[in-house]
Design a protein around this motif. Structure first.
Motif, PDB file in Angstrom:
ATOM      1  N   SER A 104       1.211  -1.501  -0.071  1.00 16.94           N
ATOM      2  CA  SER A 104      -0.117   0.047  -0.199  1.00 16.94           C
ATOM      3  C   SER A 104       0.805   1.351   0.056  1.00 16.94           C
ATOM      4  N   GLY A 105       1.947   1.112   0.829  1.00 18.40           N
ATOM      5  CA  GLY A 105       2.960   2.345   0.866  1.00 18.40           C
ATOM      6  C   GLY A 105       3.176   2.514  -0.400  1.00 18.40           C
ATOM      7  N   TRP A 106       3.375   1.788  -1.351  1.00 24.38           N
ATOM      8  CA  TRP A 106       4.567   1.665  -2.603  1.00 24.38           C
ATOM      9  C   TRP A 106       3.683   1.964  -3.661  1.00 24.38           C
ATOM     10  N   ILE A 107       1.942   1.530  -3.753  1.00 25.04           N
ATOM     11  CA  ILE A 107       1.462   2.052  -4.541  1.00 25.04           C
ATOM     12  C   ILE A 107       1.114   3.235  -4.377  1.00 25.04           C
ATOM     13  N   VAL A 108       1.053   3.812  -3.405  1.00 21.79           N
ATOM     14  CA  VAL A 108       0.620   5.325  -2.930  1.00 21.79           C
ATOM     15  C   VAL A 108       1.438   6.346  -3.427  1.00 21.79           C
ATOM     16  N   ALA A 109       2.824   5.507  -3.496  1.00 24.43           N
ATOM     17  CA  ALA A 109       4.353   6.897  -3.755  1.00 24.43           C
ATOM     18  C   ALA A 109       4.238   6.586  -5.006  1.00 24.43           C
ATOM     19  N   SER A 110       3.728   5.284  -5.790  1.00 26.70           N
ATOM     20  CA  SER A 110       3.646   5.115  -7.136  1.00 26.70           C
ATOM     21  C   SER A 110       3.225   6.537  -7.803  1.00 26.70           C
ATOM     22  N   THR A 111       1.829   6.308  -7.289  1.00 31.78           N
ATOM     23  CA  THR A 111       0.260   6.900  -7.950  1.00 31.78           C
ATOM     24  C   THR A 111       1.042   8.966  -7.741  1.00 31.78           C
ATOM     25  N   ILE A 112       1.579   8.663  -6.511  1.00 31.11           N
ATOM     26  CA  ILE A 112       1.321  10.644  -6.431  1.00 31.11           C
ATOM     27  C   ILE A 112       2.251  10.815  -7.201  1.00 31.11           C
ATOM     28  N   ALA A 113       3.535  10.007  -7.811  1.00 30.75           N
ATOM     29  CA  ALA A 113       4.516  10.327  -8.517  1.00 30.75           C
ATOM     30  C   ALA A 113       4.524  10.427  -9.845  1.00 30.75           C
ATOM     31  N   GLY A 114       3.664  10.069 -10.508  1.00 30.13           N
ATOM     32  CA  GLY A 114       3.289   9.829 -11.591  1.00 30.13           C
ATOM     33  C   GLY A 114       2.502  11.458 -11.995  1.00 30.13           C
ATOM     34  N   ARG A 115       1.211  11.432 -10.926  1.00 33.92           N
ATOM     35  CA  ARG A 115       1.003  13.223 -11.105  1.00 33.92           C
ATOM     36  C   ARG A 115       1.848  14.470 -11.256  1.00 33.92           C
ATOM     37  N   CYS A 116       2.659  13.957  -9.815  1.00 35.02           N
ATOM     38  CA  CYS A 116       3.528  14.828 -10.560  1.00 35.02           C
ATOM     39  C   CYS A 116       4.033  15.427 -11.607  1.00 35.02           C
ATOM     40  N   MET A 117       4.585  13.764 -11.892  1.00 40.20           N
ATOM     41  CA  MET A 117       5.754  13.838 -13.295  1.00 40.20           C
ATOM     42  C   MET A 117       4.167  14.852 -14.522  1.00 40.20           C
ATOM     43  N   GLU A 118       3.028  14.368 -14.412  1.00 38.50           N
ATOM     44  CA  GLU A 118       1.839  15.351 -15.437  1.00 38.50           C
ATOM     45  C   GLU A 118       2.225  16.434 -15.044  1.00 38.50           C
ATOM     46  N   VAL A 119       2.549  17.366 -14.333  1.00 38.24           N
ATOM     47  CA  VAL A 119       2.046  18.646 -13.755  1.00 38.24           C
ATOM     48  C   VAL A 119       3.302  19.515 -14.846  1.00 38.24           C
TER      49      VAL A 119
END
Length: 413
Positions: A398-413
């Motif tokens: 669950s920790g990794w999924i949160v991290a990868s989801t947020i990282a993906g959104r940061c890259m979209e910015v």
């Protein structure tokens, strides 16, 4: 230039894993980890007797999900994104090798939980994680622009673009009040992974005796588990008991922890098959005293106890055992009754069933379905596994999924 901030509430396995991975995957992200106590990774430290039971060598996801009394469908979806081989590889890439024991539990080859803690702390240093101790989150507020205000004790407020709640399980429902204010509902928390108290039962005199394989049932229920059993000075513990407590968490609470446990010390037998085998045993043992000839491989102290508890003098020879005592001994071997009155939990390793209702969380991102950019990781959700590395695997996943989801959104910015 830092233009986004993630605030992680909780410095346990799930929160820490989320924080270090988010910081690594998105270097532009400022990651702030808040821990309400003065200790980081406290469950990691004490897990597995101080060795840290990192995960479980499951042959596949279907096997793994059956070890979660609550949250099976949820973890099944999550494990497709980060599973046991990913955990093993993650630690291996950072110089920490894991080994598998006969029962499937996995530990660092050093047999020292500090190895895992040091690895995670090195990651925190490497990716400039901001860690603040003695900082308890008391509330969250969604701003009109989609960002969050994170309220701390003593009136402090932190601004955040993303929030991950990894605050662990709460023993009392009222502790979830600040999360309910975000619109989320709570599955009432009840204890899981506890030992059985048998006050004043004579078997407690055998504290320290362990049986490699025993079967335990709870009368009046369908609850049944098999595995190692440990006799303690307060009653019974060991994997068989702890697993039983996890599966029966809600039923046993409804009984107010007053029930009868039936123990089969010889799970390869039932009363019928033991009766059949007994005749051959009597012939083979003949004139030998019962006390010196224990044909079942039980610990000697337990065997003597069973003879005494059945009312059989230790010097009685196998051939001279009266039918009445023989029947009673067989019953005590395969279905001995133990009245249980209460439970004991280990504070540091305490696991709670209950938490944020899973229908309100998207399993593939760990994001709230009610509030965008609010995430959950670990035991704060209504997911709990039996003992054996399963709760930690859920924490890493669950920790990794949160991290990868947020990282993906940061890259979209």
């Amino acid at each position: 230039m830092i233009h986004k901030r993630l605030v992680v509430a909780g410095g346990g396995a799930a929160g820490f894993f989320c924080a270090v991975n988010a910081a690594r995957l998105c270097p532009e992200l400022e990651v702030v980890l808040l821990e309400k106590t003065g200790k980081l990774l406290s469950k990691v430290k004490v897990s597995g007797g101080g060795r840290c039971n990192v995960t479980h060598a499951a042959p596949g996801i279907p096997y793994m999900v059956k070890r979660y009394p609550r949250g099976q469908n949820f973890v099944k979806k999550a494990f497709n994104h980060f599973f046991v081989p990913d955990t093993i590889q993650w630690f291996a890439d950072r110089g920490v090798a894991l080994k598998t024991e006969a029962d499937g539990r996995m530990f660092p080859v050093t047999d020292d939980s500090q190895t895992i803690i040091d690895c995670l702390l090195r990651e925190a240093d490497r990716y400039r994680l901001v860690i603040e101790m003695q900082q308890e989150v008391t509330g969250l507020h969604k701003m009109p622009d989609g960002t969050w205000e994170v309220y701390l004790q003593r009136g402090r407020v932190l601004k955040a673009d993303f929030v991950c709640i990894a605050a662990g399980g709460y023993a009392q429902a009222d502790k979830f009040a600040w999360l309910q204010q975000t619109g989320h509902s709570i599955a009432t928390p009840v204890p899981s992974l506890f030992t059985f108290n048998m006050p004043k039962h004579p078997i407690t005199a055998l504290m320290g005796v362990s049986v490699p394989e025993a079967q335990v049932k709870i009368t009046g229920t369908k609850l049944q588990e098999q595995g190692p059993l440990l006799i303690t000075h307060w009653g019974m513990s060991g994997p068989a008991i702890l697993r039983l407590s996890a599966w029966g968490a809600r039923e046993l609470q409804a009984m107010q922890y007053q029930f009868t446990a039936l123990v089969n010390w010889l799970p390869q037998y039932n009363e019928h098959s033991l009766r059949t085998a007994w005749q051959e045993l009597r012939l083979a043992m003949g004139g030998q005293p019962l006390k010196t000839k224990n044909p079942f491989g039980l610990p000697q102290r337990l065997w003597i106890f069973l003879l005494q508890h059945t009312g059989i003098p230790e010097e009685t020879r196998w051939a001279d055992l009266p039918a009445k005592e023989q029947n009673r001994l067989m019953k005590n071997l395969v279905s001995m009754e133990f009245p249980v009155q209460g439970k004991t939990t280990f504070k540091e390793e305490f696991v709670t069933s209950g938490g944020i209702t899973l229908s309100e969380i998207e399993a593939t991102t760990m994001e709230s379905r009610l509030a965008p950019n609010l995430f959950f990781a670990g035991e704060v959700m209504d997911v709990d596994g039996v003992t054996g590395g399963f709760n930690f695997q859920h924490a890493w996943t669950s920790g990794w999924i949160v991290a990868s989801t947020i990282a993906g959104r940061c890259m979209e910015v």
